[in-house]
Motif scaffolding. Structure first.
Motif, PDB file in Angstrom:
ATOM      1  N   ILE A 157     -10.458   8.182   6.005  1.00  0.00           N
ATOM      2  CA  ILE A 157     -10.225   6.808   6.448  1.00  0.00           C
ATOM      3  C   ILE A 157      -8.975   6.814   7.319  1.00  0.00           C
ATOM      4  CG2 ILE A 157      -9.753   4.425   5.782  1.00  0.00           C
ATOM      5  CD1 ILE A 157     -11.048   5.042   3.082  1.00  0.00           C
ATOM      6  N   HIS A 158      -9.100   6.286   8.525  1.00  0.00           N
ATOM      7  CA  HIS A 158      -7.984   6.269   9.470  1.00  0.00           C
ATOM      8  C   HIS A 158      -7.944   4.909  10.147  1.00  0.00           C
ATOM      9  CE1 HIS A 158      -5.396   7.601  12.860  1.00  0.00           C
ATOM     10  NE2 HIS A 158      -6.201   6.855  13.605  1.00  0.00           N
ATOM     11  N   GLY A 159      -6.762   4.346  10.316  1.00  0.00           N
ATOM     12  CA  GLY A 159      -6.690   3.092  11.049  1.00  0.00           C
ATOM     13  C   GLY A 159      -5.462   2.277  10.739  1.00  0.00           C
ATOM     14  N   HIS A 160      -5.481   1.042  11.272  1.00  0.00           N
ATOM     15  CA  HIS A 160      -4.376   0.101  11.083  1.00  0.00           C
ATOM     16  C   HIS A 160      -4.611  -0.679   9.792  1.00  0.00           C
ATOM     17  CE1 HIS A 160      -3.161   1.074  15.114  1.00  0.00           C
ATOM     18  NE2 HIS A 160      -4.204   0.496  15.669  1.00  0.00           N
ATOM     19  N   PHE A 161      -3.847  -0.364   8.767  1.00  0.00           N
ATOM     20  CA  PHE A 161      -3.952  -1.098   7.511  1.00  0.00           C
ATOM     21  C   PHE A 161      -2.759  -0.741   6.620  1.00  0.00           C
ATOM     22  CE2 PHE A 161      -6.672   2.725   7.305  1.00  0.00           C
ATOM     23  CZ  PHE A 161      -5.998   3.468   6.346  1.00  0.00           C
ATOM     24  N   LYS A 162      -2.468  -1.638   5.708  1.00  0.00           N
ATOM     25  CA  LYS A 162      -1.537  -1.333   4.623  1.00  0.00           C
ATOM     26  C   LYS A 162      -2.361  -0.793   3.464  1.00  0.00           C
ATOM     27  CE  LYS A 162       1.535  -5.142   5.908  1.00  0.00           C
ATOM     28  NZ  LYS A 162       2.111  -6.442   5.481  1.00  0.00           N
ATOM     29  N   LEU A 176      -2.571  11.651   1.566  1.00  0.00           N
ATOM     30  CA  LEU A 176      -2.094  10.466   2.270  1.00  0.00           C
ATOM     31  C   LEU A 176      -1.124  10.895   3.359  1.00  0.00           C
ATOM     32  CD1 LEU A 176      -1.944   7.355   2.466  1.00  0.00           C
ATOM     33  CD2 LEU A 176      -0.044   7.444   0.832  1.00  0.00           C
ATOM     34  N   ILE A 177      -1.403  10.504   4.597  1.00  0.00           N
ATOM     35  CA  ILE A 177      -0.551  10.932   5.708  1.00  0.00           C
ATOM     36  C   ILE A 177      -0.299   9.769   6.671  1.00  0.00           C
ATOM     37  CG2 ILE A 177      -1.459  13.284   5.587  1.00  0.00           C
ATOM     38  CD1 ILE A 177      -2.995  12.742   8.114  1.00  0.00           C
ATOM     39  N   THR A 178       0.736   9.917   7.472  1.00  0.00           N
ATOM     40  CA  THR A 178       1.010   8.994   8.561  1.00  0.00           C
ATOM     41  C   THR A 178       1.892   9.698   9.583  1.00  0.00           C
ATOM     42  OG1 THR A 178       1.650   6.701   9.077  1.00  0.00           O
ATOM     43  CG2 THR A 178       3.167   7.959   7.692  1.00  0.00           C
ATOM     44  N   TRP A 179       2.052   9.070  10.736  1.00  0.00           N
ATOM     45  CA  TRP A 179       2.923   9.573  11.790  1.00  0.00           C
ATOM     46  C   TRP A 179       3.962   8.517  12.109  1.00  0.00           C
ATOM     47  CZ3 TRP A 179       2.386  14.425  14.177  1.00  0.00           C
ATOM     48  CH2 TRP A 179       1.239  15.143  13.808  1.00  0.00           C
ATOM     49  N   LYS A 235       6.744  -2.161   7.670  1.00  0.00           N
ATOM     50  CA  LYS A 235       5.767  -3.140   7.203  1.00  0.00           C
ATOM     51  C   LYS A 235       4.419  -2.479   6.918  1.00  0.00           C
ATOM     52  CE  LYS A 235       7.937  -7.019   9.601  1.00  0.00           C
ATOM     53  NZ  LYS A 235       7.890  -7.923  10.782  1.00  0.00           N
ATOM     54  N   PHE A 236       3.998  -1.544   7.761  1.00  0.00           N
ATOM     55  CA  PHE A 236       2.727  -0.851   7.534  1.00  0.00           C
ATOM     56  C   PHE A 236       2.775   0.005   6.271  1.00  0.00           C
ATOM     57  CE2 PHE A 236       1.123  -2.015  11.679  1.00  0.00           C
ATOM     58  CZ  PHE A 236      -0.251  -1.905  11.544  1.00  0.00           C
ATOM     59  N   LEU A 237       3.952   0.519   5.953  1.00  0.00           N
ATOM     60  CA  LEU A 237       4.080   1.405   4.785  1.00  0.00           C
ATOM     61  C   LEU A 237       4.595   0.665   3.559  1.00  0.00           C
ATOM     62  CD1 LEU A 237       5.506   4.641   6.464  1.00  0.00           C
ATOM     63  CD2 LEU A 237       3.147   3.802   6.323  1.00  0.00           C
ATOM     64  N   ALA A 238       4.535  -0.651   3.587  1.00  0.00           N
ATOM     65  CA  ALA A 238       5.003  -1.456   2.465  1.00  0.00           C
ATOM     66  C   ALA A 238       4.303  -1.055   1.173  1.00  0.00           C
ATOM     67  CB  ALA A 238       4.763  -2.940   2.749  1.00  0.00           C
ATOM     68  N   GLY A 239       5.086  -0.946   0.103  1.00  0.00           N
ATOM     69  CA  GLY A 239       4.541  -0.550  -1.197  1.00  0.00           C
ATOM     70  C   GLY A 239       4.489   0.944  -1.413  1.00  0.00           C
ATOM     71  N   LEU A 240       4.887   1.710  -0.400  1.00  0.00           N
ATOM     72  CA  LEU A 240       4.874   3.173  -0.495  1.00  0.00           C
ATOM     73  C   LEU A 240       6.278   3.731  -0.272  1.00  0.00           C
ATOM     74  CD1 LEU A 240       1.679   3.836   1.671  1.00  0.00           C
ATOM     75  CD2 LEU A 240       1.835   4.111  -0.811  1.00  0.00           C
ATOM     76  N   GLN A 241       6.538   4.867  -0.892  1.00  0.00           N
ATOM     77  CA  GLN A 241       7.757   5.628  -0.648  1.00  0.00           C
ATOM     78  C   GLN A 241       7.384   6.876   0.153  1.00  0.00           C
ATOM     79  OE1 GLN A 241      10.732   4.391  -1.634  1.00  0.00           O
ATOM     80  NE2 GLN A 241       9.629   2.632  -2.517  1.00  0.00           N
ATOM     81  N   LEU A 242       8.350   7.451   0.836  1.00  0.00           N
ATOM     82  CA  LEU A 242       8.055   8.665   1.591  1.00  0.00           C
ATOM     83  C   LEU A 242       7.495   9.758   0.691  1.00  0.00           C
ATOM     84  CD1 LEU A 242      11.058   8.972   4.094  1.00  0.00           C
ATOM     85  CD2 LEU A 242       8.817   7.919   4.435  1.00  0.00           C
ATOM     86  N   GLU A 243       7.931   9.755  -0.560  1.00  0.00           N
ATOM     87  CA  GLU A 243       7.473  10.780  -1.503  1.00  0.00           C
ATOM     88  C   GLU A 243       5.999  10.619  -1.852  1.00  0.00           C
ATOM     89  OE1 GLU A 243      10.101   8.792  -1.960  1.00  0.00           O
ATOM     90  OE2 GLU A 243      11.713  10.238  -1.502  1.00  0.00           O
ATOM     91  N   ASP A 244       5.437   9.457  -1.582  1.00  0.00           N
ATOM     92  CA  ASP A 244       4.015   9.231  -1.878  1.00  0.00           C
ATOM     93  C   ASP A 244       3.099   9.927  -0.884  1.00  0.00           C
ATOM     94  OD1 ASP A 244       4.621   7.559  -4.054  1.00  0.00           O
ATOM     95  OD2 ASP A 244       4.803   5.807  -2.745  1.00  0.00           O
TER      96      ASP A 244
END
Length: 249
Positions: free
Chosen positions: A91-96, A112-115, A170-179
């Motif tokens: 799953i890839h895209g714009h979402f929280k 779980l990844i992001t750039w 805002k996109f990564l709200a609810g997550l920590q970098l460690e996640d």
């Protein structure tokens, strides 16, 4: 047909083709998902999507844009009309992550990844990307000018709007970098893509060109760059933390 019409027609045709081998998203087995990629705007997400579809079967990679202009899309088609693989892998895209969890039942384990990107450059790039889109729209007969209101603003006016500030955070709200299993840095895209390929066990990752539409920081006065950085203090902190973590890989 104008360019946008052609794109919409293309996505509808692809979706129609998927109807013969796929299912409505509600009937898909989302427990088969191995990778979730959160695409923050102007962080090489389009290039990375091409890589994902090169590594997996096309239908197995589901692009989700949740609440895109108040309408959720799957593979650029309204969500209720979209077909996906019976067993999606990506799953890839714009979402929280909270929006995704509210829509579907996610597996207990997945990557779980992001750039991330220098926040000042990301804001500048996003502004000039929208400006370029506006000029394209003005040249088209049907004139879909839904971005006109945004672009009747200078760069600093655009950057000052609350909706355009700290968008990465805002996109990564609810997550920590460690996640995250992996956080790539756009400025080191090719090297980080190699590292990610090793992590995921990808065999032959193609290097798709990163879309550099927009401006570079050197085209914007230093004083304005400093003001944009101040307006995105949370993102600046997030970015610095990600850079520090990258050095400790």
């Amino acid at each position: 047909c104008d360019y946008v019409d052609k794109l919409i027609t293309l996505f509808k045709l692809i979706n129609y083709k998927f109807a013969f081998s796929g299912v409505n998203y509600r009937k898909a087995d989302w427990n088969s998902v191995q990778l979730i990629s959160i695409h923050i705007p102007k962080t090489a997400g389009t290039s990375f999507l091409k890589t994902l579809r090169d590594e997996y079967q096309y239908l197995e990679v589901v692009r989700m844009d949740l609440h895109h202009k108040n309408e959720s899309l799957i593979n650029m088609v309204p969500i209720n009309d979209a077909f996906v693989s019976k067993q999606p892998k990506v799953i890839h895209g714009h979402f929280k992550i909270s929006e995704l969890e509210a829509l579907i039942s996610l597996p207990k384990q997945y990557k779980l990844i992001t750039w991330l990107r220098n926040p000042v450059e990301r804001v500048i790039s996003n502004y000039y990307y929208l400006s370029k889109r506006l000029h394209e729209e003005l040249d088209e007969k049907k004139r879909r000018l839904n971005i006109l209101a945004k672009m009747e603003k200078s760069l600093i006016e655009y950057a000052s709007l609350e909706m355009n500030r700290n968008r990465m955070s805002k996109f990564l709200a609810g997550l920590q970098l460690e996640d995250f299993d992996f956080i790539g840095i756009v400025e080191n895209y090719e090297d980080d893509l190699i590292l990610l390929s090793e992590l995921m066990g990808w065999q032959a990752t193609k290097k798709f060109t990163v879309n550099k539409t927009g401006s570079t920081k050197k085209q914007v006065p230093d004083e304005l760059q400093s003001l944009i950085a101040e307006l995105n203090r949370d993102d600046m902190q997030l970015y610095q933390q990600a850079l520090a973590a990258r050095k400790n890989r």
